[in-house]
Scaffold this motif. Structure first.
Motif, PDB file in Angstrom:
ATOM      1  N   LYS A   8      -8.040   0.491 -13.532  1.00 46.05           N
ATOM      2  CA  LYS A   8      -6.751   1.191 -13.081  1.00 46.05           C
ATOM      3  C   LYS A   8      -6.839   2.029 -11.812  1.00 46.05           C
ATOM      4  CE  LYS A   8      -3.603   2.554 -16.236  1.00 46.05           C
ATOM      5  NZ  LYS A   8      -2.881   3.326 -17.066  1.00 46.05           N
ATOM      6  N   ILE A   9      -8.196   2.903 -11.768  1.00 47.90           N
ATOM      7  CA  ILE A   9      -8.521   3.660 -10.904  1.00 47.90           C
ATOM      8  C   ILE A   9      -8.612   2.874  -9.619  1.00 47.90           C
ATOM      9  CG2 ILE A   9     -10.089   5.397  -9.707  1.00 47.90           C
ATOM     10  CD1 ILE A   9     -10.134   6.535 -12.775  1.00 47.90           C
ATOM     11  N   LYS A  10      -9.542   1.744  -9.670  1.00 49.72           N
ATOM     12  CA  LYS A  10      -9.804   1.047  -8.692  1.00 49.72           C
ATOM     13  C   LYS A  10      -8.730   0.232  -8.197  1.00 49.72           C
ATOM     14  CE  LYS A  10     -14.625   0.142 -10.116  1.00 49.72           C
ATOM     15  NZ  LYS A  10     -15.770  -0.873 -10.957  1.00 49.72           N
ATOM     16  N   TYR A  11      -7.852  -0.131  -8.895  1.00 50.14           N
ATOM     17  CA  TYR A  11      -6.495  -0.928  -8.643  1.00 50.14           C
ATOM     18  C   TYR A  11      -5.797  -0.157  -7.845  1.00 50.14           C
ATOM     19  CZ  TYR A  11      -2.248  -3.478  -8.925  1.00 50.14           C
ATOM     20  OH  TYR A  11      -1.181  -4.186  -8.447  1.00 50.14           O
ATOM     21  N   THR A  12      -5.493   1.193  -8.304  1.00 50.09           N
ATOM     22  CA  THR A  12      -4.641   2.045  -7.715  1.00 50.09           C
ATOM     23  C   THR A  12      -5.175   2.369  -6.397  1.00 50.09           C
ATOM     24  OG1 THR A  12      -3.965   2.999 -10.038  1.00 50.09           O
ATOM     25  CG2 THR A  12      -3.545   4.273  -7.801  1.00 50.09           C
ATOM     26  N   ASN A  13      -6.418   2.678  -6.202  1.00 52.21           N
ATOM     27  CA  ASN A  13      -7.141   2.839  -4.671  1.00 52.21           C
ATOM     28  C   ASN A  13      -6.965   1.844  -3.843  1.00 52.21           C
ATOM     29  OD1 ASN A  13      -8.010   5.488  -5.476  1.00 52.21           O
ATOM     30  ND2 ASN A  13      -9.944   5.035  -6.061  1.00 52.21           N
ATOM     31  N   TYR A  14      -6.831   0.674  -4.277  1.00 51.55           N
ATOM     32  CA  TYR A  14      -6.812  -0.736  -3.550  1.00 51.55           C
ATOM     33  C   TYR A  14      -5.464  -0.634  -3.181  1.00 51.55           C
ATOM     34  CZ  TYR A  14      -6.690  -5.521  -1.949  1.00 51.55           C
ATOM     35  OH  TYR A  14      -6.923  -6.610  -1.482  1.00 51.55           O
ATOM     36  N   CYS A  15      -4.495  -0.455  -3.836  1.00 50.84           N
ATOM     37  CA  CYS A  15      -3.101  -0.448  -3.578  1.00 50.84           C
ATOM     38  C   CYS A  15      -2.636   0.682  -2.642  1.00 50.84           C
ATOM     39  CB  CYS A  15      -2.342  -0.318  -4.750  1.00 50.84           C
ATOM     40  SG  CYS A  15      -2.029  -1.788  -5.821  1.00 50.84           S
ATOM     41  N   ILE A  16      -3.214   1.803  -2.497  1.00 53.48           N
ATOM     42  CA  ILE A  16      -2.890   2.898  -1.763  1.00 53.48           C
ATOM     43  C   ILE A  16      -3.626   2.484  -0.326  1.00 53.48           C
ATOM     44  CG2 ILE A  16      -3.524   5.248  -0.997  1.00 53.48           C
ATOM     45  CD1 ILE A  16      -3.615   5.768  -4.184  1.00 53.48           C
ATOM     46  N   ALA A  20      -1.304   1.693   3.024  1.00 46.76           N
ATOM     47  CA  ALA A  20      -1.572   2.600   4.212  1.00 46.76           C
ATOM     48  C   ALA A  20      -1.807   1.456   5.363  1.00 46.76           C
ATOM     49  CB  ALA A  20      -2.888   3.540   3.953  1.00 46.76           C
ATOM     50  N   LYS A  21      -2.468   0.573   5.267  1.00 46.36           N
ATOM     51  CA  LYS A  21      -3.023  -0.325   6.338  1.00 46.36           C
ATOM     52  C   LYS A  21      -1.723  -0.956   6.607  1.00 46.36           C
ATOM     53  CE  LYS A  21      -5.886  -4.060   7.508  1.00 46.36           C
ATOM     54  NZ  LYS A  21      -6.846  -4.858   7.270  1.00 46.36           N
ATOM     55  N   GLN A  22      -0.894  -1.639   5.752  1.00 44.97           N
ATOM     56  CA  GLN A  22       0.220  -2.171   6.010  1.00 44.97           C
ATOM     57  C   GLN A  22       1.484  -1.429   6.775  1.00 44.97           C
ATOM     58  OE1 GLN A  22       2.053  -4.695   3.060  1.00 44.97           O
ATOM     59  NE2 GLN A  22       4.093  -4.652   3.839  1.00 44.97           N
ATOM     60  N   TYR A  23       1.461   0.027   6.258  1.00 42.26           N
ATOM     61  CA  TYR A  23       2.467   0.947   6.970  1.00 42.26           C
ATOM     62  C   TYR A  23       1.941   1.772   8.139  1.00 42.26           C
ATOM     63  CZ  TYR A  23       5.562  -1.104   4.029  1.00 42.26           C
ATOM     64  OH  TYR A  23       6.789  -2.135   3.393  1.00 42.26           O
ATOM     65  N   LYS A  24       0.655   1.352   8.435  1.00 39.62           N
ATOM     66  CA  LYS A  24       0.112   2.063   9.488  1.00 39.62           C
ATOM     67  C   LYS A  24       0.005   3.604   9.319  1.00 39.62           C
ATOM     68  CE  LYS A  24       0.759  -1.309  12.997  1.00 39.62           C
ATOM     69  NZ  LYS A  24       1.225  -2.375  12.289  1.00 39.62           N
ATOM     70  N   GLU A  29      -1.559  10.114   4.001  1.00 36.23           N
ATOM     71  CA  GLU A  29      -0.113   9.886   4.175  1.00 36.23           C
ATOM     72  C   GLU A  29       0.312   8.882   3.083  1.00 36.23           C
ATOM     73  OE1 GLU A  29       0.391  10.721   8.675  1.00 36.23           O
ATOM     74  OE2 GLU A  29      -0.299   8.764   8.238  1.00 36.23           O
ATOM     75  N   ALA A  30      -0.365   7.973   2.913  1.00 34.29           N
ATOM     76  CA  ALA A  30      -0.009   7.006   1.866  1.00 34.29           C
ATOM     77  C   ALA A  30       0.182   7.419   0.551  1.00 34.29           C
ATOM     78  CB  ALA A  30      -0.961   5.736   2.242  1.00 34.29           C
ATOM     79  N   PHE A  31      -1.041   8.132  -0.044  1.00 33.80           N
ATOM     80  CA  PHE A  31      -1.322   8.774  -1.097  1.00 33.80           C
ATOM     81  C   PHE A  31       0.149   9.912  -1.515  1.00 33.80           C
ATOM     82  CE2 PHE A  31      -2.338  12.212  -3.900  1.00 33.80           C
ATOM     83  CZ  PHE A  31      -2.757  11.766  -4.961  1.00 33.80           C
ATOM     84  N   ASN A  32       0.362  10.631  -0.626  1.00 36.30           N
ATOM     85  CA  ASN A  32       1.295  11.463  -0.463  1.00 36.30           C
ATOM     86  C   ASN A  32       2.754  11.074  -0.762  1.00 36.30           C
ATOM     87  OD1 ASN A  32      -0.676  13.875  -0.511  1.00 36.30           O
ATOM     88  ND2 ASN A  32      -0.418  14.243   1.663  1.00 36.30           N
ATOM     89  N   TYR A  33       2.846   9.857   0.160  1.00 34.90           N
ATOM     90  CA  TYR A  33       4.156   9.216   0.013  1.00 34.90           C
ATOM     91  C   TYR A  33       4.594   8.672  -1.488  1.00 34.90           C
ATOM     92  CZ  TYR A  33       7.818   5.733   0.714  1.00 34.90           C
ATOM     93  OH  TYR A  33       8.862   5.039   0.816  1.00 34.90           O
ATOM     94  N   LEU A  34       3.441   7.927  -1.642  1.00 30.67           N
ATOM     95  CA  LEU A  34       3.493   7.097  -3.276  1.00 30.67           C
ATOM     96  C   LEU A  34       3.666   8.120  -4.210  1.00 30.67           C
ATOM     97  CD1 LEU A  34       0.887   4.361  -2.327  1.00 30.67           C
ATOM     98  CD2 LEU A  34       3.220   4.120  -2.682  1.00 30.67           C
ATOM     99  N   ASP A  57       2.629  -8.682  -3.867  1.00 28.24           N
ATOM    100  CA  ASP A  57       3.980  -8.495  -4.578  1.00 28.24           C
ATOM    101  C   ASP A  57       3.677  -6.924  -5.200  1.00 28.24           C
ATOM    102  OD1 ASP A  57       4.990 -10.950  -4.627  1.00 28.24           O
ATOM    103  OD2 ASP A  57       3.820 -11.475  -6.445  1.00 28.24           O
ATOM    104  N   ALA A  58       2.680  -6.393  -5.345  1.00 27.58           N
ATOM    105  CA  ALA A  58       2.352  -5.078  -5.760  1.00 27.58           C
ATOM    106  C   ALA A  58       3.061  -4.214  -4.560  1.00 27.58           C
ATOM    107  CB  ALA A  58       1.098  -4.914  -6.011  1.00 27.58           C
ATOM    108  N   ILE A  59       2.670  -4.374  -3.339  1.00 30.48           N
ATOM    109  CA  ILE A  59       3.118  -3.654  -2.382  1.00 30.48           C
ATOM    110  C   ILE A  59       4.737  -3.647  -2.207  1.00 30.48           C
ATOM    111  CG2 ILE A  59       3.023  -3.074   0.195  1.00 30.48           C
ATOM    112  CD1 ILE A  59       0.458  -2.352  -1.518  1.00 30.48           C
TER     113      ILE A  59
END
Length: 74
Positions: A8-16, A20-24, A29-34, A57-59
């Motif tokens: 779950k930690i690895k997956y969450t990190n991958y999603c973050i 972050a990459k998709q929304y530059k 910043e991505a962590f704080n936004y999410l 789909d997850a993003i």
């Protein structure tokens, strides 16, 4: 730590990182936004289903959840 928690930690990190990459954004910043708009809670609570989906789909789901909680992306 159990295997499920580790995954779950690895997956969450991958999603973050992907978010972050998709929304530059930076990772912070991505962590704080999410975190602020419920995306991290969503990933935690819905991990069993979400990790079976594609990362795209997850993003998309994260964007919907965050927008529903007041988040706006540029």
């Amino acid at each position: 730590m159990g295997q499920v928690n580790d995954n779950k930690i690895k997956y969450t990190n991958y999603c973050i990182a992907t978010f972050a990459k998709q929304y530059k954004m930076s990772l912070l910043e991505a962590f704080n936004y999410l975190d602020r708009y419920g995306g991290l809670t969503f990933l935690d609570e819905c991990y069993e289903a979400e990790h079976l989906l594609s990362i795209e789909d997850a993003i998309h789901d994260l964007v919907v959840i965050c927008k529903n909680n007041g988040g706006e992306l540029k």
